[in-house]
Scaffold this motif. Sequence first.
Motif, PDB file in Angstrom:
ATOM      1  N   PHE A 173     -22.975 -42.445 -76.838  1.00 11.53           N
ATOM      2  CA  PHE A 173     -22.547 -41.745 -78.039  1.00 11.53           C
ATOM      3  C   PHE A 173     -22.161 -42.748 -79.123  1.00 11.53           C
ATOM      4  CE2 PHE A 173     -21.702 -38.479 -74.813  1.00 11.53           C
ATOM      5  CZ  PHE A 173     -22.292 -37.376 -75.412  1.00 11.53           C
ATOM      6  N   THR A 174     -22.450 -42.396 -80.372  1.00 11.20           N
ATOM      7  CA  THR A 174     -22.002 -43.173 -81.527  1.00 11.20           C
ATOM      8  C   THR A 174     -21.426 -42.193 -82.543  1.00 11.20           C
ATOM      9  OG1 THR A 174     -24.018 -43.033 -82.885  1.00 11.20           O
ATOM     10  CG2 THR A 174     -23.984 -44.693 -81.126  1.00 11.20           C
ATOM     11  N   ASP A 175     -20.912 -42.716 -83.654  1.00 11.32           N
ATOM     12  CA  ASP A 175     -20.396 -41.841 -84.698  1.00 11.32           C
ATOM     13  C   ASP A 175     -21.506 -41.012 -85.336  1.00 11.32           C
ATOM     14  OD1 ASP A 175     -17.847 -42.779 -84.280  1.00 11.32           O
ATOM     15  OD2 ASP A 175     -17.954 -44.296 -85.855  1.00 11.32           O
ATOM     16  N   LYS A 176     -22.754 -41.426 -85.152  1.00 11.21           N
ATOM     17  CA  LYS A 176     -23.880 -40.707 -85.759  1.00 11.21           C
ATOM     18  C   LYS A 176     -24.503 -39.678 -84.824  1.00 11.21           C
ATOM     19  CE  LYS A 176     -25.187 -44.460 -88.907  1.00 11.21           C
ATOM     20  NZ  LYS A 176     -26.286 -45.371 -89.337  1.00 11.21           N
ATOM     21  N   GLY A 177     -24.204 -39.763 -83.541  1.00 14.29           N
ATOM     22  CA  GLY A 177     -24.783 -38.822 -82.596  1.00 14.29           C
ATOM     23  C   GLY A 177     -24.993 -39.449 -81.231  1.00 14.29           C
ATOM     24  N   LEU A 178     -26.001 -38.974 -80.519  1.00 16.87           N
ATOM     25  CA  LEU A 178     -26.314 -39.483 -79.184  1.00 16.87           C
ATOM     26  C   LEU A 178     -27.594 -40.308 -79.249  1.00 16.87           C
ATOM     27  CD1 LEU A 178     -26.049 -37.651 -75.808  1.00 16.87           C
ATOM     28  CD2 LEU A 178     -28.213 -38.770 -76.394  1.00 16.87           C
ATOM     29  N   LEU A 179     -27.498 -41.527 -78.730  1.00 19.92           N
ATOM     30  CA  LEU A 179     -28.650 -42.420 -78.699  1.00 19.92           C
ATOM     31  C   LEU A 179     -29.281 -42.420 -77.316  1.00 19.92           C
ATOM     32  CD1 LEU A 179     -27.525 -45.671 -80.615  1.00 19.92           C
ATOM     33  CD2 LEU A 179     -29.342 -44.090 -81.298  1.00 19.92           C
ATOM     34  N   LEU A 180     -30.606 -42.341 -77.278  1.00 15.08           N
ATOM     35  CA  LEU A 180     -31.375 -42.559 -76.059  1.00 15.08           C
ATOM     36  C   LEU A 180     -32.076 -43.894 -76.185  1.00 15.08           C
ATOM     37  CD1 LEU A 180     -33.015 -39.035 -75.630  1.00 15.08           C
ATOM     38  CD2 LEU A 180     -31.231 -40.023 -74.177  1.00 15.08           C
ATOM     39  N   ALA A 204     -41.419 -39.751 -73.773  1.00 11.01           N
ATOM     40  CA  ALA A 204     -40.954 -39.813 -72.386  1.00 11.01           C
ATOM     41  C   ALA A 204     -39.448 -39.550 -72.371  1.00 11.01           C
ATOM     42  CB  ALA A 204     -41.259 -41.179 -71.774  1.00 11.01           C
ATOM     43  N   ARG A 205     -38.959 -39.098 -71.269  1.00  4.90           N
ATOM     44  CA  ARG A 205     -37.517 -38.885 -71.136  1.00  4.90           C
ATOM     45  C   ARG A 205     -36.830 -40.180 -70.715  1.00  4.90           C
ATOM     46  NH1 ARG A 205     -36.600 -32.869 -68.422  1.00  4.90           N
ATOM     47  NH2 ARG A 205     -37.878 -31.713 -69.948  1.00  4.90           N
ATOM     48  N   SER A 206     -35.573 -40.297 -71.054  1.00  3.57           N
ATOM     49  CA  SER A 206     -34.775 -41.455 -70.655  1.00  3.57           C
ATOM     50  C   SER A 206     -33.400 -40.973 -70.206  1.00  3.57           C
ATOM     51  CB  SER A 206     -34.619 -42.436 -71.828  1.00  3.57           C
ATOM     52  OG  SER A 206     -33.698 -43.466 -71.510  1.00  3.57           O
ATOM     53  N   GLU A 207     -32.884 -41.602 -69.180  1.00  2.00           N
ATOM     54  CA  GLU A 207     -31.530 -41.294 -68.703  1.00  2.00           C
ATOM     55  C   GLU A 207     -30.502 -42.242 -69.301  1.00  2.00           C
ATOM     56  OE1 GLU A 207     -30.785 -38.618 -66.672  1.00  2.00           O
ATOM     57  OE2 GLU A 207     -32.888 -38.137 -67.085  1.00  2.00           O
TER      58      GLU A 207
END
Length: 237
Positions: free
Chosen positions: A198-205, A191-194
């Motif tokens: 951001f973290t040092d490792k990337g983008l968290l959903l 499912a998509r989440s809005e």
Amino acid sequence: MNLTACEKRETAGASPLASQMEAMEWRAPDCEPAEDCTSVTVSREVFTDRPALNEAVRLQLLEQLQGNGESPVVADTSLAQVAQAFIDDAAKVADISSARWQMAGDAKKLSQRDNLLTVEISSYVYSGGAHGMPVTRWLNWDLSQNKRVALEDVIKSGAEKKFWSLAQAAHQQWLDTQNAREDFRENWPFARSEDFRFTDKGLLLRYGVYTLGPYSMGEVELLIPEEQLGEVVREHF
């Protein structure tokens, strides 16, 4: 209501940001012992000279404490009014239920990357039944433009399909780490989440309970690694 000063150190190059913690608590009247009484506790970080940010945090707290977003939020409703309504509702069923109703809200700075501030807003509501409902949301705020940052502001124009393809791949990787069987994968699809940060490792959903798995798995986070973000995230971020 208790106030405790809490000056915050900021990352290099970021706008100065001072704040204080505000703690509030309400309990059912004429109830003893206290540990058996309906209670509402709210702790939130209030940012100095940031009225728009503070209002956004307040409204998000109200949304989560009033039906977890299922009911419309009335802007002029106060946290005290929400707490009193919850205590009143608990009193109405006291004769038929011995469950101790609990409501809690917490809002505090989670991270700051240059001028992008992320506030974590958590809530928990228990009004009987097998378990309460935990909800965590991330509010991203551009300190330089003094406005909320939505996921659509972050994704490059025309890169939405690629972004969600990467998110779906992250979901598949998460399923693999859970050793998920085929029937689980079918019953709990992507499912998509809005809700992101951001973290040092990337983008968290972030996904709430019952979204990608049963309650027992809690809230789930999917990571799109930093090295994959160049194609889909605006350079500003």
